[in-house]
Structure formats: C-alpha cells, structure tokens
Write an enzyme that holds these catalytic residues in place. Structure first.
Site, PDB file in Angstrom:
ATOM      1  N   CYS A  62      56.617 -32.143   7.264  1.00 28.89           N
ATOM      2  CA  CYS A  62      57.577 -31.428   8.114  1.00 28.89           C
ATOM      3  C   CYS A  62      56.899 -30.476   9.100  1.00 28.89           C
ATOM      4  O   CYS A  62      57.579 -29.875   9.926  1.00 28.89           O
ATOM      5  CB  CYS A  62      58.598 -30.683   7.263  1.00 28.89           C
ATOM      6  SG  CYS A  62      57.950 -29.214   6.436  1.00 28.89           S
ATOM      7  N   CYS A  93      52.323 -28.348   6.325  1.00 26.32           N
ATOM      8  CA  CYS A  93      52.812 -29.508   5.585  1.00 26.32           C
ATOM      9  C   CYS A  93      52.716 -30.763   6.442  1.00 26.32           C
ATOM     10  O   CYS A  93      53.134 -30.777   7.597  1.00 26.32           O
ATOM     11  CB  CYS A  93      54.269 -29.280   5.170  1.00 26.32           C
ATOM     12  SG  CYS A  93      55.039 -30.728   4.419  1.00 26.32           S
ATOM     13  N   CYS A 144      56.600 -28.257  -0.958  1.00 27.85           N
ATOM     14  CA  CYS A 144      56.984 -27.610   0.297  1.00 27.85           C
ATOM     15  C   CYS A 144      58.433 -27.131   0.190  1.00 27.85           C
ATOM     16  O   CYS A 144      59.328 -27.910  -0.139  1.00 27.85           O
ATOM     17  CB  CYS A 144      56.835 -28.601   1.447  1.00 27.85           C
ATOM     18  SG  CYS A 144      57.396 -27.947   3.037  1.00 27.85           S
ATOM     19  N   CYS A 193      60.553 -29.284   2.893  1.00 24.54           N
ATOM     20  CA  CYS A 193      60.902 -30.709   2.776  1.00 24.54           C
ATOM     21  C   CYS A 193      60.718 -31.274   1.381  1.00 24.54           C
ATOM     22  O   CYS A 193      61.049 -32.436   1.142  1.00 24.54           O
ATOM     23  CB  CYS A 193      60.097 -31.532   3.782  1.00 24.54           C
ATOM     24  SG  CYS A 193      58.357 -31.735   3.330  1.00 24.54           S
ATOM     25  N   CYS A 217      44.926 -20.271   0.921  1.00 19.95           N
ATOM     26  CA  CYS A 217      45.687 -19.021   0.778  1.00 19.95           C
ATOM     27  C   CYS A 217      47.092 -19.297   1.318  1.00 19.95           C
ATOM     28  O   CYS A 217      47.284 -19.404   2.531  1.00 19.95           O
ATOM     29  CB  CYS A 217      44.969 -17.930   1.579  1.00 19.95           C
ATOM     30  SG  CYS A 217      45.660 -16.293   1.356  1.00 19.95           S
TER      31      CYS A 217
HETATM   32 FE    FE Z   1      57.214 -29.908   4.301  1.00 25.11          FE
END
Ligand code: FE
Length: 160
Positions: free
Chosen positions: A127, A124, A77, A80, A147
């Site tokens: 976060c 995510c 990510c 984060c 995607c």
């Molecule tokens: Fe994240």
C-alpha cells in the site's frame, strides 16, 4: 570516518535496490496494489495511523503499546494487513520504537527519506504506507535495525 560513512551509505543503497524491486532495479515502486484516495485512507485509519502511514509522520518515542508486546506473532501493516515483521525478529533497541532486524521477505520497500541523503525510509510494499526507517546499527545476524512506528503496525497473536 568519511570512508566509513560512505561504506554505510553504499550498503544501504545496495539494500534499497534489493528491497525495491530486485537486482538492477533501484527506483521505488510508483504504484501499489492497494491504492486508495486520501479521503478513503482517512476513513479507514485513525488520525494517528493516517499521519504516520499516509503523511510520513513519526509517533512520539515510547508511545506504542507494541513496544512491550512479547508474544509470538506477526506485525502486519495497519493500512492493508500485509504481514511485515515476525516477532522472531523483534528486539529491544532502547529507542522507544518497535524494532526488528529483518522484514518478512518482499514485504517492505525503501526509498530516500525527505532529506534525500539516505535511502533508508521503509514503506509497505503493498500500500506504500510509511513505516519508519532502517539503520545499520542493528543486532546480528543482519546488523540492521528497522525502526518502525507502532501506529503503522497491527499485531496478530499466533498463540491460540
Ligand atoms: Fe500496507
């Protein structure tokens, strides 16, 4: 055809429940382990990362350099740093966005997208950053296509 459509939606609904908190839990998480203010996210992210991750934006197709990334590694990510996808699950979907057939276990959660029709928006787990969407036209073994906006990802090369 209507039955097909309903079946697909039900499948995604089941998956959404599974990804958003385990059996019996269908509501997405409302709070996240990492929960910065908008001002703090703006400071930490590029404008494009902020637009995608924090405002649910979509990058233009074929814009991400990660489309051509072929090395072994992990896609984390960009907000984060949580590991989200392995290069082992990446494939060329031809759509212009980095595509994967499976996330790292427990790394992503899903909820209804802005239209409210399908529970296929992927974010995510740590976060809450918007990553992209999941569709059921992916390759084996899952048949899923995650995607994902490249702007939401950060590649970590495993090759020393
Ligand atoms: Fe994240």
């Amino acid at each position: 055809m209507k039955i097909m459509g309903r079946t697909k939606r039900n499948l995604l609904g089941v998956m959404a429940a599974a990804f958003s908190g385990g059996a019996g839990t269908s509501a997405p998480a409302r709070s996240y382990d990492i929960d910065y203010s908008s001002a703090e996210w703006r400071r930490r992210l590029s404008s494009e990362q902020f637009r995608v991750l924090r405002r649910g934006g979509t990058e233009p197709p074929f814009a991400s350099p990660l489309l051509k990334e072929r090395r072994d590694g992990t896609y984390a990510c960009a907000g984060c740093g949580l590991a989200l996808f392995s290069s082992a699950t990446k494939f060329d979907s031809g759509t212009g966005w980095p595509s994967f057939w499976k996330p790292v276990d427990g790394a992503v959660a899903m909820h209804a997208d802005a239209t409210g029709h399908m529970r296929n928006e992927v974010h995510c787990r740590r976060c809450g950053g918007h990553l992209g969407h999941v569709f059921d036209d992916g390759p084996k073994p899952t048949g899923l296509r995650y995607c994902i906006n490249g702007a939401a990802l950060e590649f970590r090369n495993d090759e020393a």
